[in-house]
Design an enzyme around this catalytic site. Structure first.
Site, mmCIF file in Angstrom:
data_model
loop_
_atom_site.group_PDB
_atom_site.id
_atom_site.type_symbol
_atom_site.label_atom_id
_atom_site.label_comp_id
_atom_site.label_asym_id
_atom_site.label_seq_id
_atom_site.Cartn_x
_atom_site.Cartn_y
_atom_site.Cartn_z
ATOM 1 N N ASP A 145 0.844 -1.201 0.000
ATOM 2 C CA ASP A 145 0.000 0.000 0.000
ATOM 3 C C ASP A 145 0.881 1.254 0.000
ATOM 4 O O ASP A 145 1.659 1.468 0.939
ATOM 5 C CB ASP A 145 -0.903 -0.018 1.242
ATOM 6 C CG ASP A 145 -2.117 0.869 1.094
ATOM 7 O OD1 ASP A 145 -2.053 1.845 0.339
ATOM 8 O OD2 ASP A 145 -3.134 0.581 1.746
ATOM 9 N N ASP A 146 0.775 2.045 -1.053
ATOM 10 C CA ASP A 146 1.452 3.343 -1.134
ATOM 11 C C ASP A 146 2.974 3.230 -1.188
ATOM 12 O O ASP A 146 3.680 4.095 -0.669
ATOM 13 C CB ASP A 146 1.060 4.244 0.054
ATOM 14 C CG ASP A 146 -0.395 4.654 0.040
ATOM 15 O OD1 ASP A 146 -1.110 4.291 -0.900
ATOM 16 O OD2 ASP A 146 -0.833 5.344 0.983
ATOM 17 N N CYS A 180 -5.769 3.928 -4.120
ATOM 18 C CA CYS A 180 -5.870 2.497 -3.825
ATOM 19 C C CYS A 180 -7.110 1.795 -4.388
ATOM 20 O O CYS A 180 -6.975 0.796 -5.110
ATOM 21 C CB CYS A 180 -5.781 2.276 -2.323
ATOM 22 S SG CYS A 180 -6.757 3.419 -1.334
ATOM 23 N N ARG A 192 -7.320 -1.438 -6.935
ATOM 24 C CA ARG A 192 -7.767 -2.740 -6.423
ATOM 25 C C ARG A 192 -8.955 -3.263 -7.227
ATOM 26 O O ARG A 192 -9.091 -4.476 -7.425
ATOM 27 C CB ARG A 192 -8.096 -2.625 -4.940
ATOM 28 C CG ARG A 192 -6.844 -2.401 -4.108
ATOM 29 C CD ARG A 192 -7.135 -1.902 -2.691
ATOM 30 N NE ARG A 192 -5.906 -1.418 -2.102
ATOM 31 C CZ ARG A 192 -5.055 -2.144 -1.390
ATOM 32 N NH1 ARG A 192 -5.332 -3.427 -1.167
ATOM 33 N NH2 ARG A 192 -3.952 -1.638 -0.909
ATOM 34 N N LYS A 219 -6.370 -5.351 3.590
ATOM 35 C CA LYS A 219 -7.180 -4.249 3.069
ATOM 36 C C LYS A 219 -8.010 -4.687 1.868
ATOM 37 O O LYS A 219 -7.501 -5.313 0.939
ATOM 38 C CB LYS A 219 -6.254 -3.091 2.691
ATOM 39 C CG LYS A 219 -6.984 -1.879 2.133
ATOM 40 C CD LYS A 219 -6.012 -0.728 2.004
ATOM 41 C CE LYS A 219 -6.590 0.418 1.208
ATOM 42 N NZ LYS A 219 -5.680 1.571 1.126
ATOM 43 N N HIS A 238 -11.299 -2.390 0.856
ATOM 44 C CA HIS A 238 -11.611 -1.033 0.415
ATOM 45 C C HIS A 238 -12.436 -0.981 -0.868
ATOM 46 O O HIS A 238 -12.352 -0.027 -1.644
ATOM 47 C CB HIS A 238 -10.316 -0.227 0.236
ATOM 48 C CG HIS A 238 -10.547 1.263 0.278
ATOM 49 N ND1 HIS A 238 -9.701 2.175 -0.335
ATOM 50 C CD2 HIS A 238 -11.530 2.004 0.848
ATOM 51 C CE1 HIS A 238 -10.144 3.401 -0.140
ATOM 52 N NE2 HIS A 238 -11.254 3.332 0.579
ATOM 53 N N HIS A 275 0.625 2.611 4.242
ATOM 54 C CA HIS A 275 -0.414 3.635 4.302
ATOM 55 C C HIS A 275 -0.316 4.393 5.614
ATOM 56 O O HIS A 275 0.142 3.865 6.622
ATOM 57 C CB HIS A 275 -1.792 2.968 4.171
ATOM 58 C CG HIS A 275 -2.903 3.908 3.856
ATOM 59 N ND1 HIS A 275 -3.485 4.730 4.782
ATOM 60 C CD2 HIS A 275 -3.564 4.155 2.681
ATOM 61 C CE1 HIS A 275 -4.440 5.438 4.214
ATOM 62 N NE2 HIS A 275 -4.510 5.116 2.943
ATOM 63 N N ASP A 311 -0.176 -0.622 -4.805
ATOM 64 C CA ASP A 311 -1.451 -0.182 -5.366
ATOM 65 C C ASP A 311 -1.393 1.214 -5.984
ATOM 66 O O ASP A 311 -2.259 1.595 -6.762
ATOM 67 C CB ASP A 311 -2.566 -0.246 -4.312
ATOM 68 C CG ASP A 311 -2.340 0.684 -3.134
ATOM 69 O OD1 ASP A 311 -1.248 1.273 -3.009
ATOM 70 O OD2 ASP A 311 -3.265 0.812 -2.302
ATOM 71 N N ASN A 312 -0.384 1.993 -5.643
ATOM 72 C CA ASN A 312 -0.160 3.318 -6.247
ATOM 73 C C ASN A 312 1.167 3.844 -5.731
ATOM 74 O O ASN A 312 1.855 3.181 -4.948
ATOM 75 C CB ASN A 312 -1.289 4.303 -5.912
ATOM 76 C CG ASN A 312 -1.707 4.318 -4.464
ATOM 77 O OD1 ASN A 312 -2.813 3.885 -4.125
ATOM 78 N ND2 ASN A 312 -0.849 4.785 -3.571
ATOM 79 N N LYS A 362 1.267 9.618 -5.258
ATOM 80 C CA LYS A 362 -0.137 9.214 -5.120
ATOM 81 C C LYS A 362 -1.077 10.381 -5.441
ATOM 82 O O LYS A 362 -0.787 11.523 -5.121
ATOM 83 C CB LYS A 362 -0.380 8.721 -3.690
ATOM 84 C CG LYS A 362 -1.790 8.219 -3.420
ATOM 85 C CD LYS A 362 -1.896 7.716 -1.985
ATOM 86 C CE LYS A 362 -3.305 7.248 -1.644
ATOM 87 N NZ LYS A 362 -3.391 6.745 -0.250
#
Length: 584
Positions: free
Chosen positions: A27-28, A65, A69, A127, A129, A218, A323-324, A377
């Site tokens: 994540d991130d 994100c 996803r 996660k 989301h 994150h 994810d980004n 991001k």
């Protein structure tokens, strides 16, 4: 079967067993946040996957994100999957419009649904989301078992929400509200739970699909103390020095061309103008970030070691991606946030990354984490959209182990690739007797084999999120970023030879520029992309939506306090009045 797709078995040989699949989603994380992409952060287990697999140097996702996803899970563009924007960043004017469901809609089919129908065990931890309602949770979208977080993020040590955005940390197991154990650390728990699921189903003889979704890195950036301590002085030189070092390593590794230049973003502060205390605090935040990433890598290593011990490792396909790009937003950057969140979280500089803190690295470090790319991001710059991708199948000799491929690839390619490797037909518009959105991605199997360097060719691929937009075609990218990240003007870059997006070709190649503008307009019409309200920024919209969420919840309490204060005031006034009358 599966192995036959990459290496034909000898005549008369029995069909190979379908491979297991482990999808590792960070994540991130920025483009150069892992060792095998140029980082100083210790990621030996992810790097081992790279050594036994293929690194994709030109892989793209969405700028935040949930849209990523959605595409990862379905192989369908984010707008058509319902994630034209997220609940946290959507303007009120767009809510409920086609493609702006803010949850994964039911016009798409997940990878888990297709694999489950083909005989796979399907599990998800971490996660999600992509929806909070009962019909939007993982177990309603193809997963046999899932211990998932429905929110964008949460505390990593306790069952507490992301302060200021949610009133609870919305964890569920198999669709029911769940209580996290104590002690708890997110990366450890996410892997522990996945191992429990895998082991419980081992006796079935079925292959498994394991979607492992870390909260790392994150906001809030948090890690066990020992991991933070390993980076105590790693970032004392500042973000500019880190960016230069990472760019040099990425070039040396062959991930980007030698001529790559990197633009310095306007949001990057001058390290030398910071006070010693400010530099110390900034370095500590990045030390927590490095520690959080290494902690996640350690847990990936535990999962790999377990699969080796149980004999499942060789016939398991591993996919690692972020994810980004890295997160630039710092909740402490606004006075109101500091006042409110400061009552809920510890902002002491020397405590950053520890339990009870709300740590973020901010835009200057985020720019370094994305090195040598521009943006991060939320932006449509390469730093927001281009992330590391590693695909590894250790027991398959046909895989081009340790290689790098530079052709353009996209997150919508992951689902069709995994289905192809598993020998499972991809849905092409129909599933279980109903019409669905067909997968639009391309299988990367030929790139994994070295048969092709590019599967997209000259096919245009459009993208939009929060008004920041891009159109990819061949080596070229048409891109527009709204203020404050850009000026709202379309630009054209050759991202194969200029991944730092430093040389705008829009005036030098007007025909290509006009043609790609037409391609983008066609994409925007097809996916029903909406224009953003004047003055929109994702950062401000997050604050506005948080206020809109909390105001009706706080209003009764505020009115109650005001009423009580008024009543006390009336009583005191009457007492003073009676006292004044008696004094006469």
């Amino acid at each position: 079967m599966a192995l036959a797709l990459l290496a034909l078995p000898a005549a008369g040989a029995p069909p190979a067993a379908p491979p297991n699949i482990v999808l590792l989603v960070a994540d991130d994380w920025g483009y150069s946040d892992i060792g095998s992409f140029g980082s100083e952060i210790r990621t030996p287990n992810i790097d081992a996957l790279a050594a036994h697999g293929v690194r994709f140097a030109n892989f793209h996702v969405a700028g935040s994100c949930a849209p990523t996803r959605a595409m990862l899970q379905t192989g369908v563009s984010s707008h058509r999957a319902g994630l034209g924007n997220m609940p946290e960043t959507i303007p009120p004017e767009h809510i409920g419009k086609p493609g702006y469901d803010t949850v994964l809609n039911h016009h798409v089919v997940t990878l888990a649904e297709v694999l489950h129908r083909a005989g796979y065990r399907t599990y998800l931890t971490g996660k999600w989301h992509l929806g909070k309602a009962s019909d939007g949770l993982p177990t309603a979208r193809g997963y046999d078992h899932a211990y998932s977080l429905a929110d964008a993020g949460a505390d990593n040590f306790e069952q507490k929400p992301l302060a200021g955005l949610y009133d609870k940390a919305d964890w569920t197991e198999d669709g029911r509200p769940a209580t996290l154990p104590t002690p708890f650390y997110s990366s450890t728990f996410i892997v522990d739970t996945m191992l429990r699921y895998i082991d419980a189903g081992r006796g079935s003889g079925k292959p498994f699909f394991a979607s492992v979704n870390f909260l790392a890195n994150h906001i809030p950036v948090q890690a066990p103390d020992a991991y933070i301590a390993r980076y105590a002085h790693a970032y004392d030189g500042g973000w500019r020095a880190l960016r230069v070092a990472r760019q040099a390593r990425a070039i040396a590794m062959g991930l980007v061309p030698p001529e790559t230049r990197a633009a310095v973003m306007r949001s990057t502060a001058d390290w030398n103008r910071l006070s010693p205390d400010q530099r110390h605090a900034a370095a500590r935040a990045m030390a927590a970030y490095g520690g959080m990433a290494e902690a996640a890598d350690h847990e990936i290593g535990r999962l790999i070691d377990h699969l080796k011990a149980t004999g499942a490792y060789d016939n398991t396909i591993f996919v690692f991606l972020s994810d980004n790009g890295p997160e630039p937003t710092d909740p402490r950057g606004r006075l109101l946030n500091r006042l409110v969140l400061g009552m809920l979280r510890d902002f002491t500089p020397d405590h950053q990354g520890e339990r009870g803190t709300l740590t973020a690295i901010g835009p200057s470090w985020a720019s370094a984490a994305a090195a040598p790319l521009a943006g991060y991001k939320f932006s449509a710059g390469e730093g927001g959209l281009r992330v590391p991708l590693i695909v590894s199948w250790p027991g398959n000799p046909a895989m081009r182990s340790g290689t790098i491929v530079g052709g353009f690839t996209h997150v919508t390619d992951i689902a069709p690739t995994l289905l192809a490797l598993a020998g499972v037909p991809a849905q092409t518009g129909h599933f279980a007797g109903r019409a669905v959105e067909p997968m639009v991605g391309f299988s990367l199997a030929d790139m994994l084999l070295g048969r092709r360097t590019n599967v997209h060719g000259d096919t245009p691929l459009g993208y939009e999120l929060s008004g920041n937009a891009a159109l990819f075609r061949g080596d070229y990218k048409l891109v527009k970023n709204l203020p404050p990240l850009g000026d709202g003007r379309w630009q054209l870059f050759d991202i194969t030879h200029d991944p730092g997006e430093t040389h705008d070709l829009s005036t030098e190649q007007p025909d290509r520029f006009i043609g790609m503008r037409r391609d983008y307009d066609a994409f925007a019409r097809r996916d029903q992309v909406l224009p953003m309200p004047a003055g929109y920024t994702a950062d401000q919209q997050i604050s506005d939506n948080a206020l809109r969420y909390w105001l009706p919840r706080l209003l009764p309490a505020v009115l109650g306090v005001a009423a009580a204060a008024f009543a006390v005031g009336v009583v005191l006034w009457r007492r003073r009045r009676r006292a004044a009358i008696k004094a006469r």
